[in-house]
Design a protein around this motif. Structure first.
Motif, PDB file in Angstrom:
ATOM      1  N   VAL A 257       6.321  -1.758   6.282  1.00 47.08           N
ATOM      2  CA  VAL A 257       7.427  -2.326   5.508  1.00 47.08           C
ATOM      3  C   VAL A 257       8.580  -1.324   5.436  1.00 47.08           C
ATOM      4  N   GLY A 258       9.779  -1.806   5.728  1.00 49.64           N
ATOM      5  CA  GLY A 258      11.000  -1.050   5.435  1.00 49.64           C
ATOM      6  C   GLY A 258      11.341   0.047   6.441  1.00 49.64           C
ATOM      7  N   ILE A 271       4.649  -9.453   0.099  1.00 49.50           N
ATOM      8  CA  ILE A 271       5.710  -8.479  -0.174  1.00 49.50           C
ATOM      9  C   ILE A 271       6.923  -9.206  -0.746  1.00 49.50           C
ATOM     10  N   THR A 273      10.886  -8.863  -1.908  1.00 54.44           N
ATOM     11  CA  THR A 273      12.100  -8.054  -1.765  1.00 54.44           C
ATOM     12  C   THR A 273      12.984  -8.299  -2.979  1.00 54.44           C
ATOM     13  N   THR A 311      11.255  -3.070  -1.863  1.00 53.84           N
ATOM     14  CA  THR A 311      10.148  -3.971  -1.535  1.00 53.84           C
ATOM     15  C   THR A 311       8.948  -3.605  -2.410  1.00 53.84           C
ATOM     16  N   ASP A 313       4.775  -4.658  -3.531  1.00 53.00           N
ATOM     17  CA  ASP A 313       3.534  -5.349  -3.161  1.00 53.00           C
ATOM     18  C   ASP A 313       3.113  -6.246  -4.328  1.00 53.00           C
TER      19      ASP A 313
END
Ligand SMILES: Cc1ncc(COP(=O)(O)O)c(C=O)c1O
Length: 363
Positions: A257-258, A271, A273, A311, A313
């Motif tokens: 991620v990211g 996830i 955002t 982001t 979880d």
């Protein structure tokens, strides 16, 4: 439609916290509203605390902003003046000047004033950042008195280095040094000065430091100034920094991620955002695992903080939906807790919130 990112400011909580600071009934409380009221919006904060007898700021620019906004109370410039022209500005605008070095003192002696100004004499009792030392301050005060440039109501002030640590005896040593010097000034000059020592931690934890003027900052905004969260149960956090989930996706175990792909999912994960990032003052160095409150649950930040987004979880957060509110800090999630994940303190996080975030008064 605007970006759903804002800082809600609870004015009732502010008033509650000022009442707590005033609880001892000793002297006056001067709210410290520098750095845009520790990021909360100086207009909202000062209007909520409109009965305060004076405000404290860092510079003449901040003091002039208060005048532009219509606040009439005296304003203390806690670093004093930077250039001689500020002394006349102080005279016309009823600003009080901290005098803490010879340069500032000499500028006052030379200023062309129509009437005497009020000064706070800064005494260095051990922090060694600002202030005259104990041996020179008597002469400094005498010179100012002789000049006729200051009025008769001078305040002797100092600042604590370690008041946030109740086991550190340095605060008592600073108080002793202050009291001794204050007595010496009185004996030599025959004048009794008002006194000001206490910041938030001292107001809450060092009763022997309470005098004519207290200078609460951080506690007014509802957060404990202590390392160990003491007293935070009675303080009410003023700012809720919030945004919304603007995108939701499911990723597979092994996906990253990211930026820089620093976080890798160990399981199939959901996830979220959220529209806030370091361009808003949310710290880029917030660690993976930093809590974000969604549906009353702490969910871990994952991946790098981007300029405008983070982001999170939300795999373990039931019923999560696009558009849900995400709280970055607020009454349910103390800014001090978030700060621990960012290797800083709540002061830095609050005062670092950028102009991009609208401050919205809640009540
Ligand atoms: C001279 C002085 N007084 C008072 C304060 C308020 O301190 P606190 O926010 O810890 O209450 C500050 C904050 O930096 C300060 O510099």
């Amino acid at each position: 439609m605007t970006r759903p990112t804002q800082a809600l400011i609870d004015r009732q909580a502010l008033r509650n916290n000022l009442t707590l600071a005033e609880r001892s009934k000793r002297g006056h409380c001067m709210p410290i509203v520098k750095a845009n009221a520790y990021g909360h919006g100086v207009d909202i904060v000062c209007s909520a605390l409109e009965h305060a007898p004076a405000f404290g700021v860092a510079s003449v620019n901040e003091a002039l902003e208060l005048r532009t906004l219509g606040f009439k109370q005296p304003v203390l410039l806690m670093e004093g003046t930077f250039t001689p022209d500020e002394i006349e500005l102080a005279e016309t605008n009823d600003f009080w000047l901290m005098v803490e070095n010879h340069n500032q003192k000499d500028q006052i002696l030379r200023a062309k004033l129509k009437h005497p100004i009020r000064v706070w004499l800064g005494l260095d009792t051990g922090m060694h950042r600002l202030g005259f030392d104990t041996l020179e301050i008597k002469q400094v005060y005498q010179d100012l008195l002789n000049s006729g440039q200051i009025d008769r109501l001078t305040v002797l002030a100092t600042h604590f280095a370690c008041a946030n640590d109740l086991s550190n005896d340095m605060t008592n040593r600073q108080i002793e040094c202050f009291d001794k010097t204050s007595r010496e000034i009185e004996l030599t000059t025959g004048h009794i000065l008002q006194q000001s020592l206490a910041n938030s931690a001292a107001i809450l934890g060092w009763e022997n430091s309470l005098r004519d003027w207290q200078r609460p900052g951080y506690m007014l905004y509802g957060n404990s100034p202590f390392c160990d969260e003491r007293s935070s149960e009675t303080l009410r956090p003023v700012m809720t920094l919030e945004s919304k989930i603007i995108s939701l996706r499911t990723i597979l175990a092994g996906d990253t991620v990211g930026y820089d792909a620093i976080w890798k999912a160990e399981r199939k994960s959901q996830i979220a955002t959220i529209s806030i990032g370091y361009g808003d003052g949310y710290p880029r160095h917030a660690k993976n695992g930093t809590p974000v409150m969604i549906r009353g649950q702490r969910c871990p930040l994952v991946g790098r903080v981007s300029m405008d987004m983070i982001t999170v979880d939300v795999t373990d957060c039931a019923f999560v939906q696009l558009g849900d509110t995400a709280i970055l800090w607020g009454p349910e999630l103390p800014v001090n807790e978030v700060a621990q994940y960012c290797e800083t303190n709540g002061y830095e996080l609050l005062s670092g919130i950028s102009f991009r975030i609208p401050r919205v008064a809640k009540n």
